[in-house]
Motif scaffolding. Sequence first.
Motif, PDB file in Angstrom:
ATOM      1  N   THR A 256       0.837  -1.206   0.000  1.00 49.16           N
ATOM      2  CA  THR A 256       0.000   0.000   0.000  1.00 49.16           C
ATOM      3  C   THR A 256       0.869   1.253   0.000  1.00 49.16           C
ATOM      4  O   THR A 256       0.595   2.210  -0.727  1.00 49.16           O
TER       5      THR A 256
ATOM      6  N   THR B 295       0.920   3.931  -3.071  1.00 54.11           N
ATOM      7  CA  THR B 295       0.578   5.339  -2.818  1.00 54.11           C
ATOM      8  C   THR B 295       1.640   6.260  -3.408  1.00 54.11           C
ATOM      9  O   THR B 295       1.315   7.236  -4.103  1.00 54.11           O
TER      10      THR B 295
ATOM     11  N   ALA C 179       1.432   8.816  -6.668  1.00 58.53           N
ATOM     12  CA  ALA C 179       1.836  10.226  -6.567  1.00 58.53           C
ATOM     13  C   ALA C 179       2.808  10.566  -7.706  1.00 58.53           C
ATOM     14  O   ALA C 179       2.701  11.626  -8.338  1.00 58.53           O
TER      15      ALA C 179
ATOM     16  N   GLY D 198      -4.224   3.326  -2.163  1.00 57.08           N
ATOM     17  CA  GLY D 198      -3.067   4.037  -2.714  1.00 57.08           C
ATOM     18  C   GLY D 198      -3.435   5.000  -3.829  1.00 57.08           C
ATOM     19  O   GLY D 198      -2.662   5.907  -4.154  1.00 57.08           O
ATOM     20  N   ASN D 199      -4.651   4.831  -4.414  1.00 55.49           N
ATOM     21  CA  ASN D 199      -5.175   5.806  -5.397  1.00 55.49           C
ATOM     22  C   ASN D 199      -5.100   7.229  -4.856  1.00 55.49           C
ATOM     23  O   ASN D 199      -4.936   8.175  -5.616  1.00 55.49           O
ATOM     24  N   ALA D 200      -5.271   7.338  -3.533  1.00 53.89           N
ATOM     25  CA  ALA D 200      -5.265   8.660  -2.907  1.00 53.89           C
ATOM     26  C   ALA D 200      -3.894   9.335  -3.024  1.00 53.89           C
ATOM     27  O   ALA D 200      -3.758  10.511  -2.706  1.00 53.89           O
ATOM     28  N   GLY D 201      -2.883   8.589  -3.504  1.00 53.23           N
ATOM     29  CA  GLY D 201      -1.561   9.171  -3.750  1.00 53.23           C
ATOM     30  C   GLY D 201      -1.619  10.348  -4.707  1.00 53.23           C
ATOM     31  O   GLY D 201      -0.771  11.250  -4.654  1.00 53.23           O
TER      32      GLY D 201
ATOM     33  N   GLY E 265     -10.669   7.554  -3.391  1.00 57.21           N
ATOM     34  CA  GLY E 265      -9.498   6.698  -3.136  1.00 57.21           C
ATOM     35  C   GLY E 265      -9.584   6.013  -1.789  1.00 57.21           C
ATOM     36  O   GLY E 265      -9.362   4.807  -1.658  1.00 57.21           O
ATOM     37  N   VAL E 266      -9.952   6.794  -0.759  1.00 53.61           N
ATOM     38  CA  VAL E 266      -9.935   6.281   0.616  1.00 53.61           C
ATOM     39  C   VAL E 266     -11.041   5.249   0.856  1.00 53.61           C
ATOM     40  O   VAL E 266     -10.830   4.264   1.568  1.00 53.61           O
TER      41      VAL E 266
END
Length: 491
Positions: free
Chosen positions: A15, A19, A23, A142-145, A263-264
């Motif tokens: 994860t 992330t 990014a 990790g999309n929230a990266g 993402g979260v």
Amino acid sequence: MSSLSQSHKILFLNTLAFTICFACWTLNGVLVTYLVDKGIFNFSVVEIGWLLGIPILSGAIFRLPVGILTDKYGGKVVFSFLLILCAIPLFLLTFANSFWSFAILSFLFGLVGTSFAVGIGYTSVWYPKEWQGRALGIFGMGNAGAAITTFIAPTLLNKFSETDPENGWKTLPIIYGITLLLIGLLFVFFAKNKKVEASGKTISQLLLPLKNKRVWRFGVYYFLVFGCFVAYSQWLLPNFMNVYSTSLVMGGMFATMFSLPSGVIRAFGGYLSDKFGARKVMYWVLGSSVIISFLLMFPKMEIITAGPGVLSAKNGIVSEIKGSHIVIDTKEYDINIKDVTDEKESNILPVSSSWQEIVVKQNQEVKKKELLAKGITQIKFSANMWVYLILVILIGIAWGIGKAAVYKHIPEYFPNEVGVVGGMVGLIGGLGGFFGPIIFGYLLSSTGLWTSSWIFIFVISLACLIWMHNTIIRILRIKSPEFSRDIEHDH
């Protein structure tokens, strides 16, 4: 170390790596915009579009081969190699001095986008079936990266450029490169390799699942829930600025309010898929996507049409016209005049107003049933910005849950080919992220409507829902013909 705590350690590493990779994958969105804005590079609008899309494209098209390598050699080997390898083009980016050198290095560091296929395969081999949805959902957070880059990178670029306006930006790709290198070394020293049982298969045997129609169906679902998510995280900023005249900062904040929860919430989507089953969750996700995109399809608009008019009751001569009255001989007719005070812009629902405009003149002779004042009806829809924002956040959340549900399906149907199937599904989803803004731009220029992108989403959502429902009905008929016959004859 117990097997579950070992699994959790691998999940944490996966994860974290994903992330940071995400990014890096979206780095050009901020970096290229900054370089052009400051006049450091004079890229054209077309070149900027390509530089934003190239990392997304390479990260998508190489997901399949990287997924195959993960099944064959194990996640530790592939992930550590990928992280260390992708750090090199980031270091070299500091020497880029033209569009082509920037484009080639962007293509190479864009390979971090394949980390998704590695992580999916590597995470799933460590968990039992009942844990798969949760584990893959947590990994997918990790999309929230993407939000890390949009939050931190602009501030860092401004800070580095204070002392050296011309070359200060070069520190940013170096920091990203060092971070990738450090996480790659973490994998080398702390991760434990594990392969799926089918790792002795040849490449042609590994590719065999791709003949299965189910893989492509999952890919289309993922084109919607992941590809359109990536596309909209770039598209919403110009959308808000053009339609609602927001500032760059405010539009950026609204775009983040879409991408961050999506993402979260993926981990929650994994939990729901484990508890209720991925198919039930997908029904809710696709159904929500159809309804919300339908509501988002309606643009700000104003419709003016014919309304109820005023007709003469008998023959006569117009003897007087005053304000809201017409007098014919001795008979008086009331006219509904337009109320200019009632001009509200913030209404949530469409607002209708009607009035009449006098079409006859003083001393004019009129016949019975002749039109004295024509009716006008105006329907105004202001597409309230806050309602629009809430709907956008909701569809983002639905897609976030859907991303986890799609990947919950894969280990269930293809337990020994998670890497290759996950890679193919991820590839189709990634292509959605690359082609999405291009399709949206084309629709906008051909229709002139910003909401035309939502019409596209509505069609895709509806197609996915119908395809899934028809598949389930067909399976039901094959597996239990008596049951389906009873349903059909039960009136």
